[in-house]
Design an enzyme around this catalytic site. Structure first.
Site, PDB file in Angstrom:
ATOM      1  N   GLU A   1      15.992   9.815  99.394  1.00  0.00           N
ATOM      2  CA  GLU A   1      15.818  11.021  98.569  1.00  0.00           C
ATOM      3  C   GLU A   1      17.169  11.523  98.056  1.00  0.00           C
ATOM      4  O   GLU A   1      17.279  11.941  96.910  1.00  0.00           O
ATOM      5  CB  GLU A   1      15.116  12.122  99.374  1.00  0.00           C
TER       6      GLU A   1
ATOM      7  N   TYR B   1      13.326  20.543  97.685  1.00  0.00           N
ATOM      8  CA  TYR B   1      12.630  19.306  97.339  1.00  0.00           C
ATOM      9  C   TYR B   1      12.824  18.241  98.426  1.00  0.00           C
ATOM     10  O   TYR B   1      11.864  17.648  98.928  1.00  0.00           O
ATOM     11  CB  TYR B   1      13.095  18.753  95.980  1.00  0.00           C
TER      12      TYR B   1
ATOM     13  N   ASP C   1       9.703  17.980  91.998  1.00  0.00           N
ATOM     14  CA  ASP C   1      10.894  17.461  91.329  1.00  0.00           C
ATOM     15  C   ASP C   1      10.588  17.437  89.828  1.00  0.00           C
ATOM     16  O   ASP C   1       9.561  17.976  89.392  1.00  0.00           O
ATOM     17  CB  ASP C   1      11.275  16.074  91.879  1.00  0.00           C
TER      18      ASP C   1
END
Ligand code: SF4
Length: 318
Positions: A36, A124, A142
């Site tokens: 991520e 996020y 996102d």
């Protein structure tokens, strides 16, 4: 109104069409967190290469905590946005500190709220890791999710709070991690910014913006800021350059490179040329002059950004 998505159709589509990304085989939060953070500002195809390189060297958060910031930056070379690497190293150190020192004893926290308190982890990333690794029922938002939600609701400029509330309402909580990945995958591969493939979309029936998807969301005008810098590339007799470590903050944080600033005294130095480097929000123009130094640094021995590699090759540094 939140969109009324056909969850079964989207999940079935995801099961059949999802891209084969190496971290998707893993439920361990560390490789998921690494993916991520890498994908925040790096394209997926390049992100996979960097993820493999970094995960091979640091298969656990402890292995990164036991390393050095310089080695992490070495492995991050070419991925850009080097402050991410420095924050990830700090995160590993915090996670691996004893709880008596405010750390987590070597294990990443399991909830989105606790993850968000770590260096470099925003809402996020925290939601993605908590939902994918631990099944916490939190919705990720996102850019891909925002686009899907804006088109589904035909909203040109939805506020972040609206998008989050639509994503929360649409969440399939029995497997929130799978659901979040399915919505993001749809945005990345079908509901793309340009020319979305609406005829292949599993949730087209609920899409209010389907007739004119390009209208949603309205493009935000984000002009790249031009940055003009001067650089002096000083080489020694071996062709090794003088290199300094960049400041601890900013896009080149902690990396090494030749002296660079908005203004430098270049009287009597030979002009080499200009290096142009484009980042997502910066258009960098660096004019480079050549000088001499008694003893340079082996460029293989320190982490260099792609920009600095360009400058060195302009001057023929070894
Ligand atoms: S129908 Fe088209 S615009 Fe609507 S969500 Fe699907 S791909 Fe996006």
């Amino acid at each position: 109104m939140p969109p009324s998505l056909n969850q079964d159709a989207l999940l079935a589509w995801f099961a059949e069409h999802q891209r084969d990304l190496p971290w998707r085989q893993l439920k361990d939060p560390w490789p998921i967190l690494l993916s991520e953070i890498l994908l925040q500002q790096t394209q997926v195809s390049r992100g996979v290469v960097f993820w493999q390189r970094i995960f091979e060297r640091y298969p656990t958060v402890q292995s990164m905590a036991d390393s050095t910031e310089e080695e992490v930056l070495f492995l991050w070379q070419g991925a850009g946005y080097y402050s991410r690497a420095r924050r990830l190293f700090r995160l590993a150190q915090v996670v691996c500190s004893p709880s008596s020192d405010g750390g987590h004893g070597g294990s990443l926290p399991t909830t989105a709220r606790a993850l968000e308190a770590l260096p470099g982890v925003g809402p996020y990333t925290a939601a993605a890791v908590a939902s994918i690794a631990h099944g916490e029922a939190v919705a990720c938002v996102d850019g891909n999710v925002r686009r899907v939600m804006a088109r589904q609701t035909a909203e040109t400029s939805p506020s972040p709070a609206s998008v989050q509330s639509w994503a929360d309402a649409a969440l399939w909580s029995p497997d929130a991690g799978n659901w979040n990945q399915a919505v993001m995958e749809l945005g990345a591969t079908i509901c793309t910014p340009k020319s979305p493939k609406c005829t292949s979309c599993p949730i087209a029936s609920s899409c209010e913006g389907r007739q004119e998807p390009a209208r949603y969301p309205a493009p935000t005008l984000r002009r790249k800021k031009r940055l003009d810098l001067m650089c002096i590339l000083r080489l020694d007799a071996r062709g090794w350059p003088e290199l300094v470590q960049r400041d601890a903050t900013g896009i080149l944080a902690g990396m090494w490179g030749p002296v660079m600033a908005e203004s430098l005294d270049v009287d009597s130095l030979a002009y080499l040329g200009e290096v142009h480097h484009v980042l997502s929000h910066r258009d960098m123009h660096i004019r480079v002059w050549k000088g001499a130094v008694d003893s340079g640094v082996d460029p293989q021995s320190v982490p260099l950004s792609s920009l600095d590699v360009k400058i060195l090759s302009l001057g023929g540094a070894e």
